[in-house]
Design a protein around this motif. Sequence first.
Motif: not given
Ligand code: ZN
Length: 393
Positions: A195, A199, A269, A283, A287
């Motif tokens: 994650d 980002h 996302h 999460h 991804l």
């Molecule tokens: Zn994220």
Amino acid sequence: MENFQYYAPTKVVFGKGTENKAGQLVKEQNCRKVLIHYGSGSVKRSGLLDRIFASLDEEGISYISLGGVVPNPRLSLVYEGIDLCRREGVDFILAVGGGSVIDSAKAIGYGVENEGDVWDFYERKRQACGCLPIGVVLTIAAAGSEMSDSSVITNENGWLKRGYNSSYCRPKFAVMNPELTMTLPKYQTASGCVDIMMHTMERYFNHCDNMELTDGISEHLLRTVMKNAKILMDEPQCYKARAEVMWAGSLSHNGLMACGNDGGDWACHQLEHELGGMFDVAHGAGLAAVWGSWARYVCDALPDRFEQFAVNVMGVENGDDKNAVIQKGIEAMENFFRQIEMPTDLGGLNIEVSEDQMKELALKCSHFGKRTIGCVKKLNQEDIYRIYQKAAD
Ligand code: ZN
Ligand code: NZQ
């Protein structure tokens, strides 16, 4: 280079033992009553919650608590929290946990400070005019919510996972002790690392003439997280690696990586949010499962950038055949995901997604055909469906 605003008002208190300063930090906020919000038990088991209570007791701060936040945090608990805060006159929320707890705290904060249904904000029906002030004691390096302007909530009615962004919810302070992350299961550590990287990668892949400085920081952040994620797979108690990853998590999502670019792509996302809403996957793992399919689907629209990524981030040797370099870069990232035991397709998430469900995911992700996602290539409902399909192969 694009014009930009950079606003990162969160006071960061980083390092060993810093959770013991929670009481002092809350006191500086001059609040009357605090809601301590937490998850499904890890902070009780580790003794952290008791230490936080003790720190607030020491400062004579009045507080109540509400636990039970689950990953992909639910709207029903947010409603419960809003009622509780109103009844008890709460004017500050201390989130003790990860992205899910922080996001739930932010949603409660919006609900208390605004009339009407808080879900309206997540549905983009209207804008919030404020949020209760939030403080954070972070227990997992991942979502970056401790400094971000974002909150992501899942509505059980339809299993819709939606995000809402506004600077009102940026936490006042974030306590970050890397030691607190040492109790994480390996899977959560790895998922968090993905994650964090995403980002930065979501912002890195864009059509702008980006800032060299932002590119350099982004590329270094990605290499740093990859290096330390691998260390943590073998040495979960390595403080130095925990610290590198934790700080990377905050910098990756506090806006720094968007300085001078157009804000980024964010398609992965959006693709993951539907998976999280419908299948309750972690999460970061979600991804990782869609990234390769997305990258192969869009890379021809942004070849120079994908080549730069392959060479500067993944260490692929540059050559005359640009497409070969790009494909090697994508493969190298997928190999990294495998090294940290993250999935590279939907099967790796241990979920069965039927044809009909893929169509439903695409329908929801395109907001029922009303929007496209991403900027590298604008993806409509059909494109989204194809990416899910590729990820399911
Ligand atoms: Zn994220
Ligand atoms: O609930 P507990 O018992 O605490 O267990 C949690 C949870 O099961 C556990 N955990 C956390 N710290 C631990 C620990 N277990 C042992 N030791 C510790 N120190 O880890 C599990 C995952 O926690 P969660 O808070 O869900 O993780 P994360 O920080 O990855 O947050 C994920 C959520 O954040 C959203 C995601 O979509 C997802 O809903 N995001 C929020 C963002 C934001 N607000 O800026 C941006 C992100 O892109 C992301 O969308």
